[in-house]
Design a protein around this motif. Structure first.
Motif, PDB file in Angstrom:
ATOM      1  N   LYS A 309      -1.159  72.607 -31.172  1.00  0.00           N
ATOM      2  CA  LYS A 309      -1.465  71.350 -31.848  1.00  0.00           C
ATOM      3  C   LYS A 309      -2.982  71.197 -31.922  1.00  0.00           C
ATOM      4  O   LYS A 309      -3.726  72.114 -31.573  1.00  0.00           O
ATOM      5  CB  LYS A 309      -0.827  70.167 -31.127  1.00  0.00           C
ATOM      6  CG  LYS A 309      -1.362  69.877 -29.727  1.00  0.00           C
ATOM      7  CD  LYS A 309      -0.661  68.651 -29.132  1.00  0.00           C
ATOM      8  CE  LYS A 309      -1.191  68.326 -27.742  1.00  0.00           C
ATOM      9  NZ  LYS A 309      -0.511  67.127 -27.157  1.00  0.00           N
ATOM     10  N   HIS A 311      -6.406  71.369 -33.728  1.00  0.00           N
ATOM     11  CA  HIS A 311      -6.950  72.086 -34.885  1.00  0.00           C
ATOM     12  C   HIS A 311      -7.166  73.553 -34.540  1.00  0.00           C
ATOM     13  O   HIS A 311      -7.734  73.886 -33.495  1.00  0.00           O
ATOM     14  CB  HIS A 311      -8.281  71.459 -35.315  1.00  0.00           C
ATOM     15  CG  HIS A 311      -8.848  72.051 -36.570  1.00  0.00           C
ATOM     16  ND1 HIS A 311      -8.186  72.014 -37.774  1.00  0.00           N
ATOM     17  CD2 HIS A 311     -10.009  72.709 -36.804  1.00  0.00           C
ATOM     18  CE1 HIS A 311      -8.911  72.608 -38.712  1.00  0.00           C
ATOM     19  NE2 HIS A 311     -10.018  73.047 -38.142  1.00  0.00           N
ATOM     20  N   SER A 428      -3.373  71.401 -37.488  1.00  0.00           N
ATOM     21  CA  SER A 428      -4.060  71.654 -38.751  1.00  0.00           C
ATOM     22  C   SER A 428      -4.778  72.997 -38.626  1.00  0.00           C
ATOM     23  O   SER A 428      -5.063  73.458 -37.519  1.00  0.00           O
ATOM     24  CB  SER A 428      -5.051  70.538 -39.064  1.00  0.00           C
ATOM     25  OG  SER A 428      -6.019  70.411 -38.027  1.00  0.00           O
ATOM     26  N   LYS A 450       0.791  69.960 -40.928  1.00  0.00           N
ATOM     27  CA  LYS A 450      -0.572  69.419 -40.959  1.00  0.00           C
ATOM     28  C   LYS A 450      -1.406  70.157 -42.016  1.00  0.00           C
ATOM     29  O   LYS A 450      -1.001  71.187 -42.534  1.00  0.00           O
ATOM     30  CB  LYS A 450      -1.216  69.562 -39.576  1.00  0.00           C
ATOM     31  CG  LYS A 450      -0.440  68.898 -38.445  1.00  0.00           C
ATOM     32  CD  LYS A 450      -0.486  67.396 -38.520  1.00  0.00           C
ATOM     33  CE  LYS A 450       0.377  66.717 -37.448  1.00  0.00           C
ATOM     34  NZ  LYS A 450       0.017  67.104 -36.072  1.00  0.00           N
TER      35      LYS A 450
END
Length: 596
Positions: A309, A311, A428, A450
């Motif tokens: 999780k 970035h 992301s 994401k």
């Protein structure tokens, strides 16, 4: 200041530098360019430093040079590593566990590993960084050979470099290493001059039984008859084993890796699981030098992120000659095999190389998918509790009992073939300014809801698809649907020279959906592909399945005659169950479109 700082060092105490205590590993007897084993010395140094600092705020400096690591004094850990072979213990060369604010400066140190080892493990750490080092192995389970002759009597070959092999009493060609043996059954073929994969070769079957030793490192394989393998062809003989990644990151937060090179690993170059934010800058999986005798790097993906999780950032990297993708980002579906009551289910890890690690925590958000159509089913829910069901501890568990905060909808059941996806552990991704070239299979895979950006990359002869958006609750069980993707200003050069799984076009949006005709919704959405340059000898540019919202705009497609066209997909654009598609202001001659 630096000279004063260095002279102040003692064997057990370091100097302070910007709030971190600095230790030079040479002061612990760990010096480069010696034949001795550094494994035990590094472990003892870390123990002493940990006692002095409490594993907080430390800088470790290695001197430039070569350091050797052997398995005999390695620490052993019962790690279950996503997308790798699951074995009882991993022998760890450099064991980093439970540290905070740790920086390891390699200063161009070259770490050479011997035997079956997990080179570096960073577990349960936060704000740790590795910089300026390379990872390699003295012996590699991939054995490189050169084709000498290819005729009716079979194939004759010689062994390259320091690869080692022999013929068993049963006539089987065996690759031998420091503490292991491998019987290869497949190969990847490379052109000797360009170092690219041989056109339309894919995975080459390697019948290496009944092999005859001819002496002087030469062998004949009488059953090996393949007209593509011309004299001079380089072959990377391999099995499908993935014992260890080069670097393992697990349950760690804010990890940075800068200017690191992985020249070989038995599995992935880097495997990160259950991590919160990982930054790669100048991280490369690459050959050791321009004229390296090897034509291969890692046994599998260059980098792989499972259940992370925050970035994920990968910039300024070189990914070449690996036996799989440059990057793969995904979660893991658990298949519901039992509904205990209205609040609890038993979920199962379904793939043999992905189980035994933590899947979620109380408070995580979960959604449910019907695997046959990949439609969402029922309402999302929140984990109230989660425990291993078939073992006392999570390590090694294949079954998880998950209890939810709210009642489960009636359709969430094993009869409806449902999978569970953890939405909290989804990152992301930025994959920018990288070069991916001369590798097997695919360039990059993204499966996360994401935001994903892939900008200013060069995909050069990736052999299969350059960019894949997947999602699969039926085979690999890798989540999930992409909801916001930007693919911009990339250059694609001669992808699709071989056929592999999911290789329907240069950019392939290919979720696994067994019953597409029965699907009600759409799996992927909001995908923008703009400003890219495609240089290709074949037709397929973009394939998309089950997408709501895709834009392909301001791209340039240039045809060349570098190879003969062969792909089974004869359309530049092929769409299956796609809506809200826009194709405009592209430069392409005679674009062909298929819409189903």
């Amino acid at each position: 200041m630096w000279r004063i700082c260095v002279f102040a060092l003692t064997l057990f105490a370091g100097c302070m530098c910007y709030g971190q205590t600095v230790f030079n590993m040479s002061d612990f007897g760990i010096k480069p360019d010696k034949k001795t084993d550094c494994t035990g010395k590094v472990a003892k140094a870390l123990e002493k430093i940990a006692r002095q600092t409490g594993k907080h705020d430390v800088i470790l400096n290695f001197e430039a040079g070569i350091y050797n690591f052997y398995p005999e004094k390695a620490s052993k850990h019962n790690y279950y590593i996503s997308n790798h072979d699951q074995s009882d213990f991993k022998k760890v060369g450099i064991d980093i566990s439970g540290w905070k604010n740790l920086t390891i400066n390699g200063n161009d140190a070259k770490f050479i590993f011997h035997g079956r080892m997990l080179p570096i493990a960073v577990v349960n750490c936060s704000n740790c960084s590795l910089t300026g080092m390379s990872i390699d192995f003295e012996d590699t389970q991939i054995c490189q050979i050169t084709v000498l002759t290819n005729n009716a009597e079979g194939l004759t070959f010689s062994i390259d470099g320091n690869s080692r092999g022999y013929v068993s009493k049963q006539g089987r060609f065996i690759v031998k290493g420091y503490d292991w043996e491998v019987a290869p059954n497949s190969a990847i073929a490379f052109e000797p001059d360009s170092r690219r994969m041989v056109y339309r070769s894919s995975d080459v079957w390697a019948p290496l039984d009944s092999v005859i030793s001819l002496g002087a490192g030469h062998y004949r394989a009488p059953k090996w008859k393949n007209a593509q393998l011309l004299p001079g062809t380089k072959l990377a003989l391999r099995s499908w084993a993935r014992p260890n990644p080069g670097i393992f990151l697990s349950e760690s937060a804010a990890t940075g890796l800068k200017n690191i090179k992985v020249h070989y690993a038995e599995g992935m170059g880097l495997l990160a699981q259950l991590c919160d934010s990982v930054s790669l800058d100048g991280f490369s999986v690459c050959l050791r030098e321009e004229n390296d005798w090897r034509y291969f790097t890692t046994q599998a993906d260059a980098t792989h992120f499972s259940g992370c999780k925050g970035h994920i950032s990968s910039v300024n990297g070189l990914y070449e000659h690996m036996m799989d993708d440059a990057i793969n980002v995904h979660g893991t579906y658990l298949k519901i095999i039992e509904r205990i009551d209205d609040y609890s289910v038993i979920g199962k890890y379904m793939h043999g190389q992905s189980y035994g690690f933590k899947w979620g925590e109380p408070g995580d958000s979960v959604q449910f998918v019907a695997s046959r159509t990949m439609d969402l089913t029922g309402k999302p829910n929140i984990i109230a509790s989660i425990y291993p069901y078939d073992r006392e501890e999570t390590a090694g568990a294949k079954l998880m009992k998950v209890t939810f905060a709210e009642p489960l909808d009636s359709e969430i059941s094993p009869e409806n073939s449902c999978g569970m996806e953890n939405l909290t552990w989804t990152p992301s991704v930025a994959f920018n300014h990288n070069t991916v070239r001369n590798n097997r299979a695919r360039g990059s895979l993204f499966s996360t809801p994401k935001k994903v950006v892939a900008i200013n990359n060069l995909f050069d002869h990736t052999s299969g698809t350059a960019i894949l958006l997947c999602g699969d609750c039926n085979g690999w069980f890798e989540t999930g649907a992409c909801r916001d993707v930007l693919i911009k200003d990339n250059r694609f050069v001669n992808s699709l020279t071989s056929m592999f799984q999911f290789t329907e076009a240069i950019i392939s949006i290919y979720p696994e959906i067994p019953e597409l005709n029965n699907q009600n919704g759409y799996f992927h959405s909001n995908i923008t592909i703009e400003g890219n340059r495609f240089e290709t000898f074949d037709n397929p540019v973009l394939y998309a399945k089950s997408v709501d919202g895709i834009r392909f705009c301001n791209n340039t497609v240039v045809k060349n005659s570098d190879y003969p066209s062969f792909h089974r997909n004869r359309f530049a654009f092929k769409f299956q169950r796609v809506k809200n598609a826009t194709l405009e202001q592209n430069t392409i001659e005679n674009p062909s479109i298929s819409i189903e």
